[in-house]
Design a protein around this motif. Structure first.
Motif, PDB file in Angstrom:
ATOM      1  N   SER A 134       7.341  -5.265  -0.390  1.00 25.46           N
ATOM      2  CA  SER A 134       7.752  -4.251   0.589  1.00 25.46           C
ATOM      3  C   SER A 134       7.125  -2.900   0.278  1.00 25.46           C
ATOM      4  N   GLU A 135       6.882  -2.607  -0.981  1.00 24.00           N
ATOM      5  CA  GLU A 135       6.222  -1.349  -1.347  1.00 24.00           C
ATOM      6  C   GLU A 135       4.852  -1.250  -0.683  1.00 24.00           C
ATOM      7  N   GLY A 136       4.098  -2.343  -0.718  1.00 19.75           N
ATOM      8  CA  GLY A 136       2.777  -2.345  -0.099  1.00 19.75           C
ATOM      9  C   GLY A 136       2.837  -2.098   1.392  1.00 19.75           C
ATOM     10  N   ILE A 137       3.883  -2.591   2.032  1.00 14.13           N
ATOM     11  CA  ILE A 137       4.045  -2.373   3.474  1.00 14.13           C
ATOM     12  C   ILE A 137       4.419  -0.920   3.758  1.00 14.13           C
ATOM     13  N   VAL A 138       5.390  -0.406   3.013  1.00 16.50           N
ATOM     14  CA  VAL A 138       5.924   0.939   3.284  1.00 16.50           C
ATOM     15  C   VAL A 138       4.945   2.029   2.880  1.00 16.50           C
ATOM     16  N   TRP A 139       4.348   1.917   1.688  1.00 17.32           N
ATOM     17  CA  TRP A 139       3.545   3.012   1.145  1.00 17.32           C
ATOM     18  C   TRP A 139       2.040   2.759   1.150  1.00 17.32           C
ATOM     19  N   ASN A 140       1.618   1.539   1.461  1.00 16.49           N
ATOM     20  CA  ASN A 140       0.178   1.276   1.484  1.00 16.49           C
ATOM     21  C   ASN A 140      -0.280   0.646   2.797  1.00 16.49           C
ATOM     22  N   ALA A 141       0.633   0.532   3.761  1.00 14.56           N
ATOM     23  CA  ALA A 141       0.309   0.003   5.096  1.00 14.56           C
ATOM     24  C   ALA A 141      -0.284  -1.399   5.053  1.00 14.56           C
ATOM     25  N   ASN A 142       0.185  -2.234   4.140  1.00 13.96           N
ATOM     26  CA  ASN A 142      -0.302  -3.614   4.053  1.00 13.96           C
ATOM     27  C   ASN A 142       0.133  -4.430   5.267  1.00 13.96           C
ATOM     28  N   TYR A 143      -0.652  -5.436   5.582  1.00 12.37           N
ATOM     29  CA  TYR A 143      -0.338  -6.456   6.595  1.00 12.37           C
ATOM     30  C   TYR A 143      -0.259  -5.910   8.023  1.00 12.37           C
ATOM     31  N   GLY A 144      -0.641  -4.669   8.240  1.00 16.33           N
ATOM     32  CA  GLY A 144      -0.678  -4.116   9.589  1.00 16.33           C
ATOM     33  C   GLY A 144       0.673  -3.796  10.201  1.00 16.33           C
ATOM     34  N   ILE A 145       1.740  -3.839   9.404  1.00 13.05           N
ATOM     35  CA  ILE A 145       3.083  -3.628   9.963  1.00 13.05           C
ATOM     36  C   ILE A 145       3.298  -2.159  10.346  1.00 13.05           C
TER      37      ILE A 145
END
Length: 399
Positions: free
Chosen positions: A136-147
């Motif tokens: 979840s860190e990658g999604i929230v702070w690194n914009a992973n997975y295009g979410i």
């Protein structure tokens, strides 16, 4: 250029040290809240959890979140290529973010205190920081997975969590709720002859709060991660939210010292997400609401739901963190004096999504753990206390 890089290294390093000091706050907050026969365990557990969490984050977690690995020579890591910033800035950034990641097991520790086996919980902490947290860190702070891009196209703005109301606190609080439910209440807490257990030391509890409050200004302000990006607005908003949490908790909690000290933390948990957006009076309101949420949520959890969350980490981090993530989409709006650039719907969807993810992941993790190596101490070990049962020594061995 070199001077600027050096200033950023020093700035983030000071932030990392301040957040690392917060782990001492977690330890003493738990030490003062648990009974005397479990104080040594509180201190050892949080220190060892930090060590294994850092190792798991270094080996795998950081690469999941940011795509960066440290399997290079020292010259490269210090800024000699492969995308590493000059003067070891990338390394102090890791240190800073590792202290955030390791806060999650420290949060969980307070919920399952007095009844958790040592090594199974250490392993669970490593799994959380190595796998669950960085996803979840990658999604929230690194914009992973295009979410984040999807949220922006759907609701007009990306999910905003400046210093971790959701990514650190809500995630930790909802993981803790799952752990507490899977582990069950301490022996003697509920049932026909059940009773509440008094804290062992209000002074130690208060010291834990003071350490956390001081370190929190590194947690929030240094989340800018550069001297050029630092803002005094984050500092004053953190201060005002803390004040709001204290005032609300001492009034609603009728001068109870546990509520009062945790009220400060409730305000700080809630302000993290939008501390770079709010007008100071909005931060005061966000903190005050969080103080009420903690007092009412703790009482509701303990007395109505009969969930044995020892330090109240679900209301403190789970509910106040959730409130903080959503509040950023309200008080961060320009119409309410904020900096703008946020969407209420994005904040609502993002905050709920991370919380649901954390609870589900925690429930699966502790279900699997209980199948392989049960985490709960036996009834007899609980009666004896975790200090003697696990560490073979009490907090005051001279006596």
């Amino acid at each position: 250029m070199a001077e600027s890089a050096g200033l950023d290294v020093f700035f983030v390093l000071v932030g990392a040290i301040l957040v690392f000091a917060m782990h001492g706050g977690f330890a003493f907050l738990e030490l003062g809240t648990v009974r005397g026969k479990n104080q040594v365990n509180a201190l050892v557990k949080i220190l060892v959890d930090f060590a294994f969490s850092t190792l798991a984050y270094f080996v795998i977690g950081y690469s999941i979140a940011y795509g960066v690995t440290f399997f290079h020579n020292a010259a490269t890591l210090s800024g000699g290529g492969a995308g590493f910033a000059p003067q070891g800035f990338s390394l102090v950034k890791f240190f800073f973010l590792a202290t955030f990641a390791a806060a999650v097991p420290a949060i969980i520790s307070g919920g399952i205190a007095e009844r958790a086996k040592f090594w199974p919980q250490v392993i669970a902490a490593a799994v959380i920081v190595g796998l669950i947290y960085p996803f979840s860190e990658g999604i929230v702070w690194n914009a992973n997975y295009g979410i984040q891009a999807w949220l922006e196209s759907s609701f007009g703005a990306r999910f905003h969590d400046f210093a971790g109301s959701i990514q650190v606190h809500a995630l930790g609080g909802w993981l803790a709720l799952a752990a507490v439910l899977r582990m069950g209440a301490r022996i003697g807490r509920y049932g026909p002859n059940g009773r509440p257990f008094a804290p062992s030391s209000i002074p130690w509890l208060a010291l834990g709060t003071w350490l956390l409050c001081i370190g929190w200004f590194g947690f929030n302000v240094m989340s800018a991660q550069s001297v050029a990006g630092v803002s005094g607005l984050v500092a004053i908003n953190s201060l005002m939210a803390m004040v709001g949490g204290i005032i609300a908790a001492v009034v609603i909690g009728r001068n109870d010292p546990g509520f009062t000290h945790n009220g400060a933390l409730a305000g700080l948990v809630a302000v993290c997400a939008g501390s770079d957006l709010y007008h100071p009076l909005a931060a005061l309101a966000v903190g005050a609401v969080a103080g009420v949420i903690f007092v009412k949520g703790f009482t509701w959890t303990q007395e109505k739901l009969k969930v044995d969350d020892v330090l109240g980490v679900w209301p403190l981090h789970g509910l106040c963190g959730l409130w903080g993530g959503i509040a950023a989409g309200i008080f961060g709006l320009e119409a309410l004096g904020g900096m703008g650039g946020v969407s209420f719907l994005t904040q609502l969807v993002g905050s709920l999504a991370v919380s649901v993810y954390a609870f589900a992941a925690g429930y699966v993790l502790y279900w699997l753990s209980n199948r392989v190596a049960p985490v709960r101490l036996s009834d007899e070990q609980q009666r004896r206390g975790a200090d003697l049962s696990i560490h073979s020594i009490g907090a005051e061995p001279e006596f």
